[in-house]
Design an enzyme around this catalytic site. Structure first.
Site, mmCIF file in Angstrom:
data_model
loop_
_atom_site.group_PDB
_atom_site.id
_atom_site.type_symbol
_atom_site.label_atom_id
_atom_site.label_comp_id
_atom_site.label_asym_id
_atom_site.label_seq_id
_atom_site.Cartn_x
_atom_site.Cartn_y
_atom_site.Cartn_z
ATOM 1 N N ASN A 9 0.880 -1.175 0.000
ATOM 2 C CA ASN A 9 0.000 0.000 0.000
ATOM 3 C C ASN A 9 0.913 1.220 0.000
ATOM 4 O O ASN A 9 1.381 1.662 1.044
ATOM 5 C CB ASN A 9 -0.914 -0.025 1.226
ATOM 6 C CG ASN A 9 -1.915 1.121 1.263
ATOM 7 O OD1 ASN A 9 -1.775 2.104 0.541
ATOM 8 N ND2 ASN A 9 -2.906 1.004 2.118
ATOM 9 N N ARG A 97 -2.652 -1.733 -3.528
ATOM 10 C CA ARG A 97 -3.672 -0.697 -3.525
ATOM 11 C C ARG A 97 -3.362 0.269 -4.668
ATOM 12 O O ARG A 97 -2.276 0.856 -4.732
ATOM 13 C CB ARG A 97 -3.661 0.072 -2.207
ATOM 14 C CG ARG A 97 -4.644 1.254 -2.198
ATOM 15 C CD ARG A 97 -4.335 2.207 -1.074
ATOM 16 N NE ARG A 97 -5.223 3.379 -1.095
ATOM 17 C CZ ARG A 97 -4.885 4.566 -0.622
ATOM 18 N NH1 ARG A 97 -3.671 4.773 -0.112
ATOM 19 N NH2 ARG A 97 -5.739 5.570 -0.664
ATOM 20 N N HIS A 185 -11.155 6.008 -1.354
ATOM 21 C CA HIS A 185 -11.095 5.319 -0.056
ATOM 22 C C HIS A 185 -11.984 4.077 -0.032
ATOM 23 O O HIS A 185 -12.413 3.618 1.022
ATOM 24 C CB HIS A 185 -11.499 6.270 1.093
ATOM 25 C CG HIS A 185 -10.561 7.410 1.283
ATOM 26 N ND1 HIS A 185 -10.985 8.717 1.445
ATOM 27 C CD2 HIS A 185 -9.203 7.451 1.322
ATOM 28 C CE1 HIS A 185 -9.938 9.512 1.577
ATOM 29 N NE2 HIS A 185 -8.851 8.766 1.501
ATOM 30 N N GLY A 217 -5.856 12.143 3.940
ATOM 31 C CA GLY A 217 -6.940 12.265 2.983
ATOM 32 C C GLY A 217 -8.229 12.002 3.727
ATOM 33 O O GLY A 217 -8.249 11.226 4.681
ATOM 34 N N ARG A 246 -4.933 19.114 1.052
ATOM 35 C CA ARG A 246 -5.842 19.314 -0.078
ATOM 36 C C ARG A 246 -7.030 20.173 0.333
ATOM 37 O O ARG A 246 -7.533 20.055 1.450
ATOM 38 C CB ARG A 246 -6.321 17.957 -0.617
ATOM 39 C CG ARG A 246 -5.289 17.234 -1.450
ATOM 40 C CD ARG A 246 -5.747 15.824 -1.778
ATOM 41 N NE ARG A 246 -5.244 14.858 -0.806
ATOM 42 C CZ ARG A 246 -5.590 13.582 -0.764
ATOM 43 N NH1 ARG A 246 -6.474 13.106 -1.625
ATOM 44 N NH2 ARG A 246 -5.074 12.779 0.139
ATOM 45 N N VAL A 334 -7.313 10.184 11.919
ATOM 46 C CA VAL A 334 -8.026 11.217 12.671
ATOM 47 C C VAL A 334 -9.316 10.646 13.242
ATOM 48 O O VAL A 334 -9.656 10.864 14.409
ATOM 49 C CB VAL A 334 -8.322 12.433 11.770
ATOM 50 C CG1 VAL A 334 -9.157 13.470 12.516
ATOM 51 C CG2 VAL A 334 -7.020 13.069 11.278
ATOM 52 N N GLU A 384 -7.003 -1.595 5.194
ATOM 53 C CA GLU A 384 -7.023 -1.719 3.739
ATOM 54 C C GLU A 384 -6.213 -2.911 3.265
ATOM 55 O O GLU A 384 -6.590 -3.600 2.298
ATOM 56 C CB GLU A 384 -6.490 -0.428 3.111
ATOM 57 C CG GLU A 384 -7.352 0.784 3.366
ATOM 58 C CD GLU A 384 -6.681 2.105 2.996
ATOM 59 O OE1 GLU A 384 -7.391 3.045 2.636
ATOM 60 O OE2 GLU A 384 -5.437 2.167 3.080
#
Length: 399
Positions: A9, A97, A185, A217, A246, A334, A384
């Site tokens: 990943n 990924r 995601h 992200g 971003r 987060v 993931e």
């Protein structure tokens, strides 16, 4: 002999890796944590603060891969380390990924050079991710030719959203050319969906769920019956919530103004929106939420307030898309660890009848909703890499 799935990943400044026992995965449930042999991460790639960490689970390894300065060195260091521990000869596949699959892929796919070229053409849609996703694929093809490599896409989970959720209000012919909302995601959302039945007591498969993937992200996804209904991200991974660097949603006219009136080049605007905005741009301090939560600077709190406001506002939008809300799930860095962010978001969504248990929230417990809350609130760590491994096993079993 144990057969292994290696998962890579790769992000813009990190490379996560994990090794799974394919045989154990075939005989275990979706959330069994014992089938992961080890996992680790190279961090700070391309910076002066590089490091590698290793978690070996039930298996003891005396060393970890050597530190590396960039992605190429990291993958070579990992392969050297795997070779020293006799892992490479037991590999039956490597799963990756890949952030953007475009119109081409709505499920995992076995890679070949033509497919890698096709995915490379999507780099402009995910410039912070796609090049780093593809680099390990090329390196492994040279080092381990003939080993099956499988791409698992962040966009695939959203591929069956309703047409009205995927369209932009542009001429319809542009939709057919691929100008549409893809969402991202997806691997994280897929994992959460697989966890919900075992994590939530008496879980209703038809429950209306919003998952908040909040990391460097960030995005939200409305889910029902395991299906993505709508997402805050769109054509690229730039849209939606403000993120670490971003900007999130922005008036397209502002972009035109920056180019036409301010004289900025496309490259300069891209750098502004992808790397200099979000929490970093708002605060002028850091893109890291924990750093901002520790800061006493007014702009740090202002950045946090804007971040939470946008999340709460988008929860309202996705609740409308679902026709109501039964559960809200926080995940990623987060979402899993920033209790003040969860508290602020839920307070702003009080109109939904949603209430937090303050103590449970502070302790990052799995269930953090109060007993009188009309909406369940949960903190579920994402994985993931595990979803990628599971998809690889499923694909190999079908071949």
């Amino acid at each position: 002999m144990m057969k292994n799935i290696l998962v890579i990943n790769s992000g813009s400044s990190s490379l996560k890796f994990a090794l799974f026992d394919a045989g154990a995965m075939s005989n275990s449930d979706n959330t069994d944590q014992q089938v992961c042999v080890f996992r680790g991460q190279f961090s700070g790639l391309g910076t002066e603060r590089t490091a590698v960490i290793m978690h070996a689970g039930n298996h003891a390894y005396a060393t970890a891969p050597a530190e590396a300065n960039d992605h190429q060195a990291a993958i070579m260091s990992l392969l050297d380390w795997l070779g020293q521990h006799n892992v490479l000869e037991r590999l039956i596949a490597v799963g990756h990924r890949v952030v953007h699959g475009g119109m081409h892929y709505d499920c995992a796919t076995r890679l070949d050079p033509d497919k890698v070229t096709l995915l490379d053409a999507l780099t402009s849609l995910a410039p912070l991710h796609q090049p780093y996703s593809l680099a390990p694929i090329r390196a492994l093809d040279e080092r381990l030719p003939g080993t099956p490599q499988i791409a698992c896409f962040d966009t695939a989970f959203h591929a069956k959203q309703p047409l009205e959720a995927r369209q932009f209000a542009l001429p319809y012919a542009m939709y057919d050319r691929g100008f549409q909302r893809y969402g991202f995601h997806g691997l994280s959302y897929d994992y959460i969906c697989r966890c919900l039945p075992s994590m939530i007591p008496n879980y209703d498969p038809q429950a209306r769920v919003i998952v908040a993937h909040l990391g460097n992200g960030a995005s939200l996804c409305a889910i029902q019956a395991g299906q993505s209904i709508a997402s805050t991200m769109g054509f690229t991974a730039l849209e939606g919530l403000p993120m670490g660097t971003r900007c999130g949603a922005i008036d397209a006219g502002l972009v035109l103004h920056l180019i036409g009136e301010e004289g900025m080049t496309v490259a300069e605007v891209s750098k502004l929106l992808y790397k200099e905005s979000g929490l970093l741009g708002l605060s002028g301090i850091s893109s890291d939420m924990q750093t901002l939560l520790r800061s006493d600077k007014p702009r740090a709190q202002q950045a946090i307030d804007h971040y939470c406001y946008r999340i709460a506002r988008e929860i309202g939008s996705l609740t409308a898309a679902l026709g109501g809300l039964d559960h809200l799930v926080f995940t990623a860095g987060v979402g899993e660890h920033a209790a003040p962010v969860r508290d602020s978001v839920v307070r702003q969504c009080g109109w939904l009848g949603i209430r937090l248990d303050a103590s449970a929230n502070q302790l990052n417990q799995i269930c953090i909703s109060a007993a009188d809350s009309e909406v369940g609130v949960w903190v579920i760590p994402t994985d993931e890499e595990r979803v990628i491994a599971m998809d690889c096993v499923a694909m190999i079993d079908m071949e």
